[in-house]
Design an enzyme around this catalytic site. Structure first.
Site, short mmCIF file in Angstrom:
data_model
loop_
_atom_site.label_atom_id
_atom_site.label_comp_id
_atom_site.label_asym_id
_atom_site.label_seq_id
_atom_site.Cartn_x
_atom_site.Cartn_y
_atom_site.Cartn_z
N LYS A 123 0.70 -1.32 -0.05
CA LYS A 123 -0.14 -0.02 0.05
C LYS A 123 0.87 1.19 0.02
O LYS A 123 0.53 2.25 -0.47
CB LYS A 123 -1.00 0.05 1.22
CG LYS A 123 -1.69 -1.10 1.33
CD LYS A 123 -2.93 -1.19 0.56
CE LYS A 123 -3.71 -2.63 0.67
NZ LYS A 123 -5.14 -2.52 -0.19
C1 LIG Z 1 -0.99 -7.42 2.32
C2 LIG Z 1 -1.99 -7.40 1.31
N1 LIG Z 1 -2.07 -8.06 0.32
C3 LIG Z 1 -2.94 -8.07 -0.62
C4 LIG Z 1 -4.06 -7.36 -0.26
C5 LIG Z 1 -5.14 -7.42 -1.49
O1 LIG Z 1 -5.14 -6.04 -2.03
P1 LIG Z 1 -6.56 -5.55 -2.74
O2 LIG Z 1 -7.40 -5.17 -1.51
O3 LIG Z 1 -6.17 -4.08 -3.50
O4 LIG Z 1 -7.10 -6.36 -3.65
C6 LIG Z 1 -4.06 -6.35 0.78
C7 LIG Z 1 -5.34 -5.41 0.92
O5 LIG Z 1 -6.27 -5.85 0.77
C8 LIG Z 1 -2.95 -6.35 1.64
O6 LIG Z 1 -3.16 -5.86 2.86
N1 LIG Z 2 -6.23 -4.77 2.50
C1 LIG Z 2 -6.94 -3.53 2.72
C2 LIG Z 2 -8.17 -3.42 2.33
C3 LIG Z 2 -8.63 -1.99 1.91
O1 LIG Z 2 -8.18 -1.99 0.48
P1 LIG Z 2 -7.89 -0.74 -0.24
O2 LIG Z 2 -7.20 -1.19 -1.14
O3 LIG Z 2 -9.54 -0.45 -0.96
O4 LIG Z 2 -7.79 0.29 0.45
C4 LIG Z 2 -6.07 -2.79 3.76
O5 LIG Z 2 -5.02 -3.17 4.21
O6 LIG Z 2 -6.75 -1.98 4.41
#
Ligand SMILES: Cc1ncc(COP(=O)(O)O)c(C=O)c1O
Ligand SMILES: N[C@@H](CCOP(=O)(O)O)C(=O)O
Length: 471
Positions: A112
């Protein structure tokens, strides 16, 4: 380039206005009016660019010169100066067909940071240059919240409130969010799960009077700029993999996905012209996306607590963006499908549509047992320690990679963030110093009921300057 809503009821907006709007005012998600096509000559040129320059090139296709190039360069430099690896997202070879894209070298050790360090700089820039008040409201299953807080803590003109599910994030994730005691940060620990937190913030964003009065801004992947910033590492990964494995190989990506944001960025990169072979969705036992790809039914099921808590998500926010393209950008149809989802709790695609889904995406939901087994296996066979989210990606690589193909599996978090799972294997890992030093710090958060009215009260007080996190 203008931006429109998947539900078709928002007048076209420019780039900065789209970012400030976050969730579309009609409840839909904002998308570009057309996706820019990248020619093979451009791809040839881009493959020699370092991460930051690649970011600027991709971003410039979408941002209409609304940020002058010099300013954009400064924002990008400031965003990635905080990363511990000069490559930002380096690629490691694990064996002849498996490569790992390490996305966890930012300040909070999860993917992120790649988008949210930039968003922090971006919001600060918009606050200064346009005098906008920036009051961020976000929901997290652990990583988005930590990264977003880190991206804006202490920044003038910005306040941030993050909802996380009480006792359902890892200890390190909780510490990363709640040991921050800056006055512009409010952590609400909600007695519910991530889906509850996400539902509450979406309802607040949909209350246009409340949103306008309090200048609410989004940092979750409902915000298109998050998706855009994440496409950069798909291009970067593809170029590095082709360089290391040879241009003749078909290159797949395996992507840990929960809210569909990470994988949707790959879908966008592919639509722009990046020749990714298979786009593989990796999930855990909260396998709504796997069920959708296999059967055509999208139906949020029962919440499961897993070893990869950040993906403990049933309602995948960005699924609507995918639906929009699946339905050939027909916003009336998207609205009808989303209406059915709201009223009947499920939607179904069949026939040609389902065949198209299955030609565009592969998906696997790894079980908790598979997850631990893989972490142990790769640790003993290669010495590499996978975090449990990354292990879901590797499970999906094992399921879908075929002869003549290589897979870049995304390492979305550092294993130190999820030591609860790693310890179950009797593996003792060394914590990076930035994580180890969190343990002695005091925590500040407010535990609240799973109740939108309570969140509203907390927000009103916070924005008025009254509330701070309670120790
Ligand atoms: C460590 C990690 N991997 C994968 C994901 C999946 O990403 P997304 O929700 O953007 O699909 C998240 C959050 O959802 C995450 O925090
Ligand atoms: N895994 C995410 C969930 C929120 O997803 P987002 O990509 O819409 O911000 C988190 O770590 O909060």
């Amino acid at each position: 380039m203008n931006y429109i809503s998947t539900r078709g009821q928002v007048a076209p907006k420019g780039f900065i206005d789209t970012v400030l709007m976050g969730l579309g005012e009609d409840g839909g998600l904002m998308v570009p009016e057309r996706i820019p096509a990248v020619s093979s000559d451009t791809l040839e040129w881009w493959k020699g660019l370092p991460f930051r320059e690649l970011f600027i090139e991709i971003f410039s296709l979408y941002a209409n010169d609304e940020i002058p190039q010099g300013d954009l360069k400064e924002l990008v430099d400031a965003s990635y100066a905080t990363f511990r690896d000069p490559e930002v997202t380096p690629l490691r070879k694990l064996d002849d067909s498996l490569y790992i894209l390490e996305l966890f070298h930012g300040p909070t050790f999860a993917f992120k940071d790649v988008a949210l360090q930039f968003m922090g700089e971006f919001y600060s820039y918009v606050s200064k240059t346009r005098g906008e008040i920036i009051h961020i409201l976000g929901a997290t299953s652990g990583d988005t919240g930590a990264a977003a807080i880190q991206g804006v803590r202490g920044k003038e003109g910005i306040k941030i409130c993050i909802l996380h599910p009480h006792e359902k994030v890892s200890k390190v994730q909780e510490l990363q969010m709640t040991t921050v005691h800056d006055e512009n940060v409010l952590n609400l620990s909600v007695k519910g799960n991530f889906d509850d937190c996400q539902r509450i913030i979406k309802e607040l964003f949909s209350d246009l009077e409340f949103k306008g009065e309090h200048h609410l801004r989004a940092i979750n992947s409902i915000n298109f700029v998050r998706i855009l910033a994440q496409t950069v590492y798909y291009f970067y990964a593809y170029f590095r993999a082709a360089e290391q494995a040879g241009e003749s190989k078909k290159i797949n990506v395996s992507v840990p996905s929960g809210n569909f944001g990470n994988i949707f960025s790959g879908f966008l990169a592919k639509k722009m012209g990046l020749p990714i072979h298979k786009l593989i969705i990796a999930t855990n036992e909260n396998n709504i996306l796997e069920r959708f790809v296999k059967t055509g039914e999208y139906r949020p099921g029962e919440f499961r607590k897993t070893h990869s808590p950040s993906m403990d998500i049933q309602v995948a926010s960005n699924f609507e963006r995918y639906l929009y393209y699946l339905l050939d950008e027909d916003s009336a149809k998207v609205s009808a499908y989303m209406g059915t989802l709201a009223s009947e709790g499920r939607i179904v695609v069949e026939g040609d549509l389902l065949r198209r889904v299955q030609s565009e995406l592969q998906a696997l939901g790894a079980t908790n047992e598979q997850n631990l087994e893989l972490i142990g296996k790769y640790r003993s066979e290669t010495g590499y320690l996978l975090d449990p989210h990354t292990a879901c990606g590797v499970a999906a690589y094992e399921a879908f990679n075929e002869d003549g193909e290589i897979t870049v599996s995304f390492a979305t978090a550092h294993p130190a963030k999820f030591d609860e799972a790693i310890r179950l294997l009797d593996i003792v890992q060394e914590f990076p110093v930035e994580i180890a030093e969190l343990i002695a710090k005091e925590q500040y958060q407010t535990v609240i009921e799973n109740d939108k009215a309570e969140v509203t009260r907390q927000l009103e007080a916070f924005f008025a300057g009254d509330a701070v996190n309670k120790a």
